[in-house]
Design a protein around this motif. Structure first.
Motif, PDB file in Angstrom:
ATOM      1  N   ALA A 109      90.921   1.060  32.609  1.00 31.90           N
ATOM      2  CA  ALA A 109      90.344   2.400  32.695  1.00 31.90           C
ATOM      3  C   ALA A 109      89.963   2.736  34.131  1.00 31.90           C
ATOM      4  O   ALA A 109      90.179   3.861  34.600  1.00 31.90           O
ATOM      5  CB  ALA A 109      89.124   2.510  31.779  1.00 31.90           C
ATOM      6  N   PHE A 110      89.389   1.763  34.841  1.00 27.81           N
ATOM      7  CA  PHE A 110      89.034   1.961  36.249  1.00 27.81           C
ATOM      8  C   PHE A 110      90.275   2.277  37.075  1.00 27.81           C
ATOM      9  O   PHE A 110      90.288   3.213  37.885  1.00 27.81           O
ATOM     10  CB  PHE A 110      88.346   0.715  36.806  1.00 27.81           C
ATOM     11  N   LEU A 111      91.346   1.507  36.871  1.00 32.51           N
ATOM     12  CA  LEU A 111      92.581   1.698  37.624  1.00 32.51           C
ATOM     13  C   LEU A 111      93.204   3.053  37.320  1.00 32.51           C
ATOM     14  O   LEU A 111      93.588   3.799  38.239  1.00 32.51           O
ATOM     15  CB  LEU A 111      93.568   0.571  37.288  1.00 32.51           C
ATOM     16  N   LEU A 112      93.276   3.392  36.048  1.00 29.76           N
ATOM     17  CA  LEU A 112      93.885   4.659  35.642  1.00 29.76           C
ATOM     18  C   LEU A 112      93.075   5.847  36.137  1.00 29.76           C
ATOM     19  O   LEU A 112      93.632   6.829  36.652  1.00 29.76           O
ATOM     20  CB  LEU A 112      94.004   4.701  34.114  1.00 29.76           C
ATOM     21  N   ASN A 113      91.763   5.765  36.008  1.00 25.78           N
ATOM     22  CA  ASN A 113      90.898   6.865  36.450  1.00 25.78           C
ATOM     23  C   ASN A 113      90.998   7.063  37.959  1.00 25.78           C
ATOM     24  O   ASN A 113      91.015   8.204  38.447  1.00 25.78           O
ATOM     25  CB  ASN A 113      89.454   6.578  36.047  1.00 25.78           C
ATOM     26  N   SER A 114      91.081   5.964  38.705  1.00 20.15           N
ATOM     27  CA  SER A 114      91.195   6.047  40.169  1.00 20.15           C
ATOM     28  C   SER A 114      92.505   6.706  40.581  1.00 20.15           C
ATOM     29  O   SER A 114      92.525   7.571  41.474  1.00 20.15           O
ATOM     30  CB  SER A 114      91.105   4.649  40.788  1.00 20.15           C
ATOM     31  N   LEU A 118      87.328  -8.292  41.689  1.00 19.74           N
ATOM     32  CA  LEU A 118      86.542  -7.848  42.838  1.00 19.74           C
ATOM     33  C   LEU A 118      87.402  -7.491  44.054  1.00 19.74           C
ATOM     34  O   LEU A 118      87.207  -6.425  44.655  1.00 19.74           O
ATOM     35  CB  LEU A 118      85.485  -8.897  43.177  1.00 19.74           C
ATOM     36  N   PRO A 119      88.373  -8.338  44.478  1.00 21.03           N
ATOM     37  CA  PRO A 119      89.256  -7.901  45.566  1.00 21.03           C
ATOM     38  C   PRO A 119      90.085  -6.680  45.182  1.00 21.03           C
ATOM     39  O   PRO A 119      90.348  -5.818  46.020  1.00 21.03           O
ATOM     40  CB  PRO A 119      90.134  -9.125  45.850  1.00 21.03           C
ATOM     41  N   LEU A 120      90.492  -6.607  43.901  1.00 21.96           N
ATOM     42  CA  LEU A 120      91.233  -5.434  43.436  1.00 21.96           C
ATOM     43  C   LEU A 120      90.371  -4.180  43.549  1.00 21.96           C
ATOM     44  O   LEU A 120      90.842  -3.120  43.988  1.00 21.96           O
ATOM     45  CB  LEU A 120      91.676  -5.632  41.983  1.00 21.96           C
ATOM     46  N   PHE A 121      89.094  -4.308  43.164  1.00 21.20           N
ATOM     47  CA  PHE A 121      88.177  -3.174  43.269  1.00 21.20           C
ATOM     48  C   PHE A 121      88.026  -2.729  44.721  1.00 21.20           C
ATOM     49  O   PHE A 121      88.069  -1.528  45.018  1.00 21.20           O
ATOM     50  CB  PHE A 121      86.807  -3.555  42.701  1.00 21.20           C
ATOM     51  N   PHE A 122      87.845  -3.683  45.633  1.00 16.63           N
ATOM     52  CA  PHE A 122      87.659  -3.342  47.043  1.00 16.63           C
ATOM     53  C   PHE A 122      88.900  -2.654  47.605  1.00 16.63           C
ATOM     54  O   PHE A 122      88.796  -1.642  48.307  1.00 16.63           O
ATOM     55  CB  PHE A 122      87.340  -4.592  47.858  1.00 16.63           C
ATOM     56  N   ILE A 123      90.078  -3.185  47.297  1.00 17.49           N
ATOM     57  CA  ILE A 123      91.326  -2.585  47.778  1.00 17.49           C
ATOM     58  C   ILE A 123      91.510  -1.189  47.206  1.00 17.49           C
ATOM     59  O   ILE A 123      91.837  -0.236  47.929  1.00 17.49           O
ATOM     60  CB  ILE A 123      92.536  -3.480  47.407  1.00 17.49           C
ATOM     61  N   MET A 124      91.276  -1.043  45.894  1.00 10.73           N
ATOM     62  CA  MET A 124      91.468   0.255  45.241  1.00 10.73           C
ATOM     63  C   MET A 124      90.461   1.284  45.729  1.00 10.73           C
ATOM     64  O   MET A 124      90.816   2.449  45.977  1.00 10.73           O
ATOM     65  CB  MET A 124      91.342   0.080  43.722  1.00 10.73           C
ATOM     66  N   SER A 125      89.213   0.887  45.891  1.00 10.87           N
ATOM     67  CA  SER A 125      88.195   1.830  46.354  1.00 10.87           C
ATOM     68  C   SER A 125      88.428   2.221  47.804  1.00 10.87           C
ATOM     69  O   SER A 125      88.231   3.387  48.185  1.00 10.87           O
ATOM     70  CB  SER A 125      86.793   1.230  46.183  1.00 10.87           C
ATOM     71  N   LEU A 146      91.384   2.299  49.297  1.00  4.53           N
ATOM     72  CA  LEU A 146      92.544   3.192  49.239  1.00  4.53           C
ATOM     73  C   LEU A 146      92.124   4.583  48.795  1.00  4.53           C
ATOM     74  O   LEU A 146      92.558   5.592  49.368  1.00  4.53           O
ATOM     75  CB  LEU A 146      93.582   2.616  48.268  1.00  4.53           C
ATOM     76  N   LEU A 147      91.263   4.633  47.788  1.00  6.23           N
ATOM     77  CA  LEU A 147      90.768   5.924  47.296  1.00  6.23           C
ATOM     78  C   LEU A 147      90.043   6.690  48.391  1.00  6.23           C
ATOM     79  O   LEU A 147      90.249   7.899  48.565  1.00  6.23           O
ATOM     80  CB  LEU A 147      89.853   5.688  46.093  1.00  6.23           C
ATOM     81  N   LEU A 148      89.211   5.990  49.150  1.00  2.00           N
ATOM     82  CA  LEU A 148      88.448   6.641  50.221  1.00  2.00           C
ATOM     83  C   LEU A 148      89.372   7.177  51.318  1.00  2.00           C
ATOM     84  O   LEU A 148      89.184   8.285  51.818  1.00  2.00           O
ATOM     85  CB  LEU A 148      87.426   5.664  50.802  1.00  2.00           C
ATOM     86  N   PHE A 149      90.375   6.397  51.688  1.00  2.00           N
ATOM     87  CA  PHE A 149      91.293   6.826  52.736  1.00  2.00           C
ATOM     88  C   PHE A 149      92.142   8.008  52.299  1.00  2.00           C
ATOM     89  O   PHE A 149      92.520   8.844  53.124  1.00  2.00           O
ATOM     90  CB  PHE A 149      92.198   5.658  53.165  1.00  2.00           C
TER      91      PHE A 149
END
Length: 215
Positions: A85-90, A195-202, A204-207
């Motif tokens: 859900a986190f991945l899809l929502n992002s 946790l590394p997936l979250f950091f990478i995804m977040s 990427l989202l910010l950029f």
């Protein structure tokens, strides 16, 4: 019993976010109308996230859902449902943000504050009600991160500050996993690989959603 636990957890979640919305509305220095819009947008994203969790839970347990739909809906989602859900929502958030060519600076800052406050309240309830030791560790981590965010807000550009906060949360969670056997976020178990997936995804989202001038 299971249904009761699910309802109790849902009630605690609603209370935590309701209080965090009120605190944000009272203490934020943004214009009143802007604060209302940010709260509404945050609520919209949370509702989308919850819908994704339910849809993914149904898809992953479709055969059981066909036979006994109420059974699936009554039981809590597992951590993998949370991750999907986190991945899809992002991904969807990034897509629509890029499509509309909007700047998500104010939203990501507001969401970060609201998330941290809601998490603190939720973990405080967990620590008091069930004496969960891991909740105390996570509570300390959240409090430190929120304090750092409030101190540095306005002194650093939004994108850089939010990346730092994301890194601190991910690193802090990894540290807690070395102390406690299980760490949860709103009752969802957090695995080390997430946790590394979250950091990478977040990051990427910010950029992709905050303008280049914001770093």
């Amino acid at each position: 019993m299971v249904i009761t636990n699910v309802m109790l957890a849902a009630g605690q979640l609603v209370i935590s976010f309701a209080i965090s919305f009120m605190i944000f509305f009272i203490y934020s220095d943004k214009p009143k109308e802007k604060k209302k819009n940010l709260i509404q947008e945050t609520m919209s994203q949370l509702i989308n996230f919850i819908i994704f969790i339910w849809l993914i839970k149904i898809i992953l347990n479709f055969s059981i859902f066909i036979k006994a739909p109420l059974t699936i809906l009554a039981y809590p989602s597992d951590s993998y449902t949370f991750y999907f859900a986190f991945l899809l929502n992002s991904i969807i958030f990034i897509y629509f943000n890029r499509k509309n060519k909007s700047d998500a600076t104010d939203f990501t800052e507001a969401f970060t504050i609201i998330f941290l406050i809601a998490s603190i309240i939720y973990e405080l309830i967990q620590f008091i009600s069930v004496n969960n030791n891991s909740s105390f560790g996570y509570l300390l981590l959240l409090s430190v991160i929120l304090l750092i965010f409030l101190i540095l807000q306005g002194r650093f550009k939004a994108k850089l500050l939010l990346i730092v906060i994301s890194f601190l949360w991910s690193g802090g969670m990894l540290a807690l996993l070395n102390i406690y056997p299980v760490i949860t976020v709103f009752d969802y178990i957090i695995r080390p690989w997430f946790l590394p997936l979250f950091f990478i995804m977040s990051t990427l989202l910010l950029f992709l959603t905050i303008r280049e001038g914001e770093i």
